[in-house]
Design a protein around this motif. Structure first.
Motif, PDB file in Angstrom:
ATOM      1  N   LEU A  54      41.577  33.327  51.689  1.00  0.00           N
ATOM      2  CA  LEU A  54      42.816  32.781  51.153  1.00  0.00           C
ATOM      3  C   LEU A  54      43.683  33.891  50.581  1.00  0.00           C
ATOM      4  O   LEU A  54      43.186  34.910  50.116  1.00  0.00           O
ATOM      5  N   THR A  55      44.970  33.655  50.614  1.00  0.00           N
ATOM      6  CA  THR A  55      45.943  34.537  49.985  1.00  0.00           C
ATOM      7  C   THR A  55      46.623  33.735  48.881  1.00  0.00           C
ATOM      8  O   THR A  55      46.488  32.502  48.838  1.00  0.00           O
ATOM      9  N   PRO A  56      47.385  34.379  48.003  1.00  0.00           N
ATOM     10  CA  PRO A  56      48.105  33.616  46.980  1.00  0.00           C
ATOM     11  C   PRO A  56      49.016  32.538  47.574  1.00  0.00           C
ATOM     12  O   PRO A  56      49.255  31.515  46.944  1.00  0.00           O
ATOM     13  N   ASP A  57      49.484  32.731  48.794  1.00  0.00           N
ATOM     14  CA  ASP A  57      50.311  31.720  49.445  1.00  0.00           C
ATOM     15  C   ASP A  57      49.548  30.423  49.696  1.00  0.00           C
ATOM     16  O   ASP A  57      50.143  29.352  49.801  1.00  0.00           O
ATOM     17  N   ASP A  58      48.229  30.491  49.795  1.00  0.00           N
ATOM     18  CA  ASP A  58      47.392  29.313  50.046  1.00  0.00           C
ATOM     19  C   ASP A  58      46.982  28.591  48.765  1.00  0.00           C
ATOM     20  O   ASP A  58      46.447  27.479  48.831  1.00  0.00           O
ATOM     21  N   VAL A  59      47.181  29.216  47.612  1.00  0.00           N
ATOM     22  CA  VAL A  59      46.659  28.705  46.342  1.00  0.00           C
ATOM     23  C   VAL A  59      47.828  28.262  45.463  1.00  0.00           C
ATOM     24  O   VAL A  59      48.566  29.091  44.935  1.00  0.00           O
ATOM     25  N   ILE A  60      47.976  26.947  45.294  1.00  0.00           N
ATOM     26  CA  ILE A  60      49.187  26.430  44.655  1.00  0.00           C
ATOM     27  C   ILE A  60      49.321  26.837  43.194  1.00  0.00           C
ATOM     28  O   ILE A  60      50.434  26.915  42.695  1.00  0.00           O
TER      29      ILE A  60
END
Length: 77
Positions: A54-60
């Motif tokens: 996961l990247t920060p884009d995947d983690v709300i």
């Protein structure tokens, strides 16, 4: 989808994280804290997310507030 950081749980394995990510699922990492000291467990959830690529884009809960609000305001299908 939740990534629980409590060491006794860590209940979303990295292979399922990768599969869900491919399907467009977004994630939230939480500490499942029941005491102040439990907040240190966030590192386990972050490690689990990293193993799932996961990247920060995947983690709300890494998003700026405006983006999170827009995401939460979207109607569900």
């Amino acid at each position: 989808m939740e990534i629980d950081s409590f060491p006794d749980r860590l209940d979303l394995p990295s292979d399922l994280i990768r599969r869900a990510r491919r399907l467009g699922v977004k994630f939230a990492i939480d500490t499942d804290a029941h005491a102040v000291g439990h907040h240190r467990n966030i590192r386990y959830g972050v490690g689990t997310a990293q193993r799932g690529w996961l990247t920060p884009d995947d983690v709300i809960n890494t998003w700026p507030l405006d983006r999170l609000r827009a995401f939460l305001a979207k109607p569900t299908p």
